[in-house]
Design a protein around this motif. Structure first.
Motif, PDB file in Angstrom:
ATOM      1  N   ALA A 287       0.835  -1.197   0.000  1.00 23.29           N
ATOM      2  CA  ALA A 287       0.000   0.000   0.000  1.00 23.29           C
ATOM      3  C   ALA A 287       0.871   1.249   0.000  1.00 23.29           C
ATOM      4  CB  ALA A 287      -0.902   0.003   1.228  1.00 23.29           C
ATOM      5  N   THR A 288       0.463   2.245  -0.761  1.00 26.10           N
ATOM      6  CA  THR A 288       1.221   3.493  -0.825  1.00 26.10           C
ATOM      7  C   THR A 288       0.781   4.421   0.302  1.00 26.10           C
ATOM      8  OG1 THR A 288      -0.370   4.583  -2.270  1.00 26.10           O
ATOM      9  CG2 THR A 288       1.342   3.260  -3.330  1.00 26.10           C
ATOM     10  N   ALA A 289       1.630   5.358   0.639  1.00 30.57           N
ATOM     11  CA  ALA A 289       1.308   6.329   1.684  1.00 30.57           C
ATOM     12  C   ALA A 289       0.092   7.158   1.289  1.00 30.57           C
ATOM     13  CB  ALA A 289       2.509   7.230   1.945  1.00 30.57           C
ATOM     14  N   VAL A 290      -0.014   7.468   0.007  1.00 30.28           N
ATOM     15  CA  VAL A 290      -1.160   8.247  -0.473  1.00 30.28           C
ATOM     16  C   VAL A 290      -2.460   7.471  -0.247  1.00 30.28           C
ATOM     17  CG1 VAL A 290      -2.272   9.242  -2.511  1.00 30.28           C
ATOM     18  CG2 VAL A 290       0.193   9.528  -2.171  1.00 30.28           C
ATOM     19  N   ALA A 291      -2.432   6.179  -0.577  1.00 32.29           N
ATOM     20  CA  ALA A 291      -3.639   5.365  -0.455  1.00 32.29           C
ATOM     21  C   ALA A 291      -4.061   5.211   1.006  1.00 32.29           C
ATOM     22  CB  ALA A 291      -3.409   3.989  -1.084  1.00 32.29           C
ATOM     23  N   THR A 292      -3.126   4.908   1.895  1.00 37.51           N
ATOM     24  CA  THR A 292      -3.483   4.725   3.307  1.00 37.51           C
ATOM     25  C   THR A 292      -3.956   6.032   3.922  1.00 37.51           C
ATOM     26  OG1 THR A 292      -1.148   5.038   3.915  1.00 37.51           O
ATOM     27  CG2 THR A 292      -1.921   2.771   3.643  1.00 37.51           C
ATOM     28  N   ARG A 293      -3.352   7.162   3.515  1.00 35.23           N
ATOM     29  CA  ARG A 293      -3.788   8.451   4.035  1.00 35.23           C
ATOM     30  C   ARG A 293      -5.207   8.764   3.570  1.00 35.23           C
ATOM     31  NH1 ARG A 293       0.467  10.860   2.860  1.00 35.23           N
ATOM     32  NH2 ARG A 293      -0.125  11.784   0.855  1.00 35.23           N
ATOM     33  N   LYS A 294      -5.488   8.477   2.302  1.00 38.75           N
ATOM     34  CA  LYS A 294      -6.831   8.693   1.768  1.00 38.75           C
ATOM     35  C   LYS A 294      -7.861   7.830   2.499  1.00 38.75           C
ATOM     36  CE  LYS A 294      -7.617  11.528  -1.792  1.00 38.75           C
ATOM     37  NZ  LYS A 294      -8.740  12.502  -1.777  1.00 38.75           N
ATOM     38  N   LEU A 295      -7.552   6.541   2.651  1.00 43.39           N
ATOM     39  CA  LEU A 295      -8.484   5.637   3.306  1.00 43.39           C
ATOM     40  C   LEU A 295      -8.714   6.040   4.758  1.00 43.39           C
ATOM     41  CD1 LEU A 295      -7.346   2.167   1.880  1.00 43.39           C
ATOM     42  CD2 LEU A 295      -9.464   3.391   1.376  1.00 43.39           C
ATOM     43  N   SER A 296      -7.678   6.473   5.443  1.00 39.08           N
ATOM     44  CA  SER A 296      -7.827   6.934   6.822  1.00 39.08           C
ATOM     45  C   SER A 296      -8.792   8.111   6.898  1.00 39.08           C
ATOM     46  CB  SER A 296      -6.474   7.326   7.406  1.00 39.08           C
ATOM     47  OG  SER A 296      -5.605   6.218   7.484  1.00 39.08           O
ATOM     48  N   GLY A 297      -8.669   9.018   5.946  1.00 33.07           N
ATOM     49  CA  GLY A 297      -9.577  10.165   5.909  1.00 33.07           C
ATOM     50  C   GLY A 297     -11.008   9.755   5.642  1.00 33.07           C
ATOM     51  N   PHE A 298     -11.186   8.792   4.719  1.00 33.58           N
ATOM     52  CA  PHE A 298     -12.530   8.313   4.431  1.00 33.58           C
ATOM     53  C   PHE A 298     -13.150   7.635   5.660  1.00 33.58           C
ATOM     54  CE2 PHE A 298     -11.178   7.941  -0.255  1.00 33.58           C
ATOM     55  CZ  PHE A 298     -11.691   9.198  -0.538  1.00 33.58           C
ATOM     56  N   LEU A 299     -12.342   6.877   6.397  1.00 34.08           N
ATOM     57  CA  LEU A 299     -12.857   6.207   7.599  1.00 34.08           C
ATOM     58  C   LEU A 299     -13.311   7.213   8.645  1.00 34.08           C
ATOM     59  CD1 LEU A 299     -10.349   3.230   7.969  1.00 34.08           C
ATOM     60  CD2 LEU A 299     -12.760   3.108   7.341  1.00 34.08           C
ATOM     61  N   ARG A 300     -12.570   8.320   8.772  1.00 37.52           N
ATOM     62  CA  ARG A 300     -12.995   9.367   9.708  1.00 37.52           C
ATOM     63  C   ARG A 300     -14.312   9.995   9.251  1.00 37.52           C
ATOM     64  NH1 ARG A 300      -7.322   9.852  10.505  1.00 37.52           N
ATOM     65  NH2 ARG A 300      -7.040  11.016   8.579  1.00 37.52           N
ATOM     66  N   THR A 301     -14.465  10.175   7.927  1.00 35.90           N
ATOM     67  CA  THR A 301     -15.710  10.707   7.390  1.00 35.90           C
ATOM     68  C   THR A 301     -16.871   9.761   7.688  1.00 35.90           C
ATOM     69  OG1 THR A 301     -14.545  11.869   5.602  1.00 35.90           O
ATOM     70  CG2 THR A 301     -16.899  11.440   5.284  1.00 35.90           C
ATOM     71  N   LEU A 302     -16.640   8.463   7.482  1.00 37.13           N
ATOM     72  CA  LEU A 302     -17.675   7.469   7.746  1.00 37.13           C
ATOM     73  C   LEU A 302     -18.039   7.431   9.227  1.00 37.13           C
ATOM     74  CD1 LEU A 302     -16.420   4.532   5.481  1.00 37.13           C
ATOM     75  CD2 LEU A 302     -18.363   6.043   5.045  1.00 37.13           C
ATOM     76  N   ALA A 303     -17.030   7.555  10.098  1.00 33.89           N
ATOM     77  CA  ALA A 303     -17.290   7.547  11.544  1.00 33.89           C
ATOM     78  C   ALA A 303     -18.148   8.740  11.937  1.00 33.89           C
ATOM     79  CB  ALA A 303     -15.972   7.564  12.311  1.00 33.89           C
ATOM     80  N   ASP A 304     -17.860   9.909  11.368  1.00 32.40           N
ATOM     81  CA  ASP A 304     -18.660  11.095  11.664  1.00 32.40           C
ATOM     82  C   ASP A 304     -20.099  10.906  11.200  1.00 32.40           C
ATOM     83  OD1 ASP A 304     -16.465  12.328  12.760  1.00 32.40           O
ATOM     84  OD2 ASP A 304     -15.949  13.443  10.942  1.00 32.40           O
ATOM     85  N   ARG A 305     -20.268  10.295  10.026  1.00 32.48           N
ATOM     86  CA  ARG A 305     -21.620  10.088   9.507  1.00 32.48           C
ATOM     87  C   ARG A 305     -22.365   9.066  10.374  1.00 32.48           C
ATOM     88  NH1 ARG A 305     -24.179  10.777   4.497  1.00 32.48           N
ATOM     89  NH2 ARG A 305     -25.998   9.418   4.256  1.00 32.48           N
ATOM     90  N   LEU A 306     -21.643   8.042  10.823  1.00 35.47           N
ATOM     91  CA  LEU A 306     -22.253   6.995  11.627  1.00 35.47           C
ATOM     92  C   LEU A 306     -22.793   7.536  12.945  1.00 35.47           C
ATOM     93  CD1 LEU A 306     -22.813   3.958  11.719  1.00 35.47           C
ATOM     94  CD2 LEU A 306     -20.570   3.651  12.782  1.00 35.47           C
ATOM     95  N   GLU A 307     -22.106   8.513  13.518  1.00 39.91           N
ATOM     96  CA  GLU A 307     -22.546   9.093  14.792  1.00 39.91           C
ATOM     97  C   GLU A 307     -23.936   9.713  14.683  1.00 39.91           C
ATOM     98  OE1 GLU A 307     -21.297   9.227  17.773  1.00 39.91           O
ATOM     99  OE2 GLU A 307     -19.327   8.339  17.485  1.00 39.91           O
ATOM    100  N   GLY A 308     -24.306  10.162  13.493  1.00 32.81           N
ATOM    101  CA  GLY A 308     -25.567  10.881  13.357  1.00 32.81           C
ATOM    102  C   GLY A 308     -26.679  10.099  12.705  1.00 32.81           C
TER     103      GLY A 308
END
Length: 451
Positions: A287-308
């Protein structure tokens, strides 16, 4: 649950009956009263440590013996039982499981010969398919746990052991039916294990608990608990039933089940999730650093959406449970589960839900539309028409029974689900025709009745 754990606890394992109960039980978030037997069990034992209940009660012992006996095998074999599917014959030899199955149908005389001469254990799969009282017990437990509940009967001759030390991926309840069984439990090497595994004797150390079960006794231990059991020499054979639940029913499984729906919803509103991945990303070895950084950001977005959100799209778990579980226990021919009875619901009727513990309501994508136009639909699945004869048989095809409705019907369905009885004309739908059509559909599936 209270009836399951009633009795007197002894030996080195802890007892839930010896606690001082508060004078006034307090309800908790999960609905169990603080200080009640289920509350103490789930707080102190469930997924944590074993529990042994030894009763020394002739009435309970007699009831347990009625669940399954060695003599039951003769009549069952006459109905057409097969090696591998219905019956296994095995013995533990030098710490390994030796399977002694023949081909094709199992005949009682051959089973008895292997039992007497080879000191083999007879394992009968899923006896609730044929024994009514086990059907009744396991159907109630499936309602209680909200998870599939299977069982196996083990009949072991004196001075013999059927299985080597191992651990399972299920929560286990042992009910001793006939004779005595000597048990040894060891500390888990994989707590809350997700798969079955045999463990070598030289790896597991000394037993953490050692005791003998007699008719009427009950033992619980969490998945991952290493165990082995043998019938003491010089005594009669032992028969016990293992009732198991919570296979693949973890938070991890639930996360995997709901993640695809959460991603689908979020991608509709977030253009970044709809953007293409970098060229040749799938060809990379690491996995590239770009890909893992992107996926980490998406997971944070999903977590925020899940809270609501309060609506999770369940991909498989709800449907798999309700389409694979036992039908409601009934006396008679079961016609009341397949043919609607009573008065036909009308606009001026009051209706109530029935068999609530056998119904799941979930939101999913419309399976009849293409990916470009998929919309959410409400799916209602039930187990009223499930076949008891195929319960927990794994390779048997299961058919889902139920209904689907537009998402606009959610409030009306919540009214029916959330109240002891509801007036049809008060349902939250725009037209009288939609109200009548909704209750008629539910009545046709025997899910509601007019009161």
């Amino acid at each position: 649950m209270c009836a399951l754990f009633s009795g007197r606890c002894i030996s080195s394992l802890p007892c839930i009956e010896d606690r001082t109960m508060p004078k006034k039980a307090k309800p908790t978030e999960n609905g169990k009263e603080e200080g009640s037997v289920p509350y103490i069990f789930f707080r102190e034992f469930w997924e944590k440590k074993p529990l042994l209940i030894q009763r020394d009660d002739p009435a309970v012992a007699t009831y347990y013996r009625s669940l399954f006996r060695l003599s039951d095998l003769k009549s069952l074999c006459s109905r057409g039982m097969y090696y591998g599917r219905d019956i296994n014959v095995c013995r533990c030899v030098n710490g390994k499981k030796k399977v002694l199955n023949k081909d094709g149908k199992a005949h009682f005389l051959q089973l008895r010969k292997d039992f007497d001469q080879k000191r083999a254990t007879i394992q009968f799969h899923q006896p609730q398919r044929f024994k009514d009282e086990l059907w009744r017990i396991q159907e109630k437990l499936e309602c209680y746990f909200g998870s599939l509940v299977g069982s196996n009967v083990y009949i072991t001759p004196a001075g013999s052991q059927g299985l080597p030390p191992h651990y399972d991926d299920v929560e286990v309840f042992i009910l001793q039916l006939e004779g005595e069984k000597h048990w040894r439990l060891y500390q888990p090497t994989v707590p809350l294990a997700r798969e079955y595994s045999v463990e070598a004797e030289d790896r597991i150390g000394r037993p953490a608990h050692e005791f003998t079960l007699k008719p009427g006794d009950l033992l619980y231990f969490p998945r991952g608990t290493i165990h082995q059991a043998d019938t003491p020499p010089g005594l009669a054979h032992s028969t016990h039933v293992t009732i198991s639940t919570y296979q693949n029913n973890s938070w991890g499984d639930f996360l995997l089940d709901t993640m695809s729906g959460l991603v689908f919803d979020t991608a509709k509103e977030d253009v970044e999730l709809r953007a293409g991945i970098p060229r040749q990303l799938l060809l990379q070895v690491e996995a590239t650093a770009v890909a893992t950084r992107k996926l980490s950001g998406f997971l944070r977005t999903l977590a925020d959406r899940l809270e609501g959100t309060r609506e999770l799209l369940s991909a498989d778990m709800k449907k798999d449970f309700v389409t694979s579980r036992l039908p409601p226990y009934y006396m008679g021919d079961g016609s009341e589960l397949s043919t609607p009875g009573g008065q036909l619901p009308r606009l001026d009727s009051t209706v109530r839900l029935q068999f609530k513990d056998h119904i799941v309501l979930t939101v999913g994508l419309d399976q009849d539309q293409s990916d470009e136009t998929q919309e959410k639909m409400i799916y209602i699945y039930h187990s009223l028409k499930n076949r008891r004869e195929t319960h927990m048989m794994g390779n048997e095809e299961t058919e889902g029974h139920g209904l689907r409705f537009p998402l606009s019907h959610m409030d009306a369905l919540k009214q029916i689900w959330g109240h002891p009885a509801v007036s049809v004309k008060d349902l939250n739908l725009p037209t009288d025709a939609e109200k009548e059509n909704l209750v008629l559909s539910l009545w046709t599936e025997c899910l509601i009745q007019v009161v």
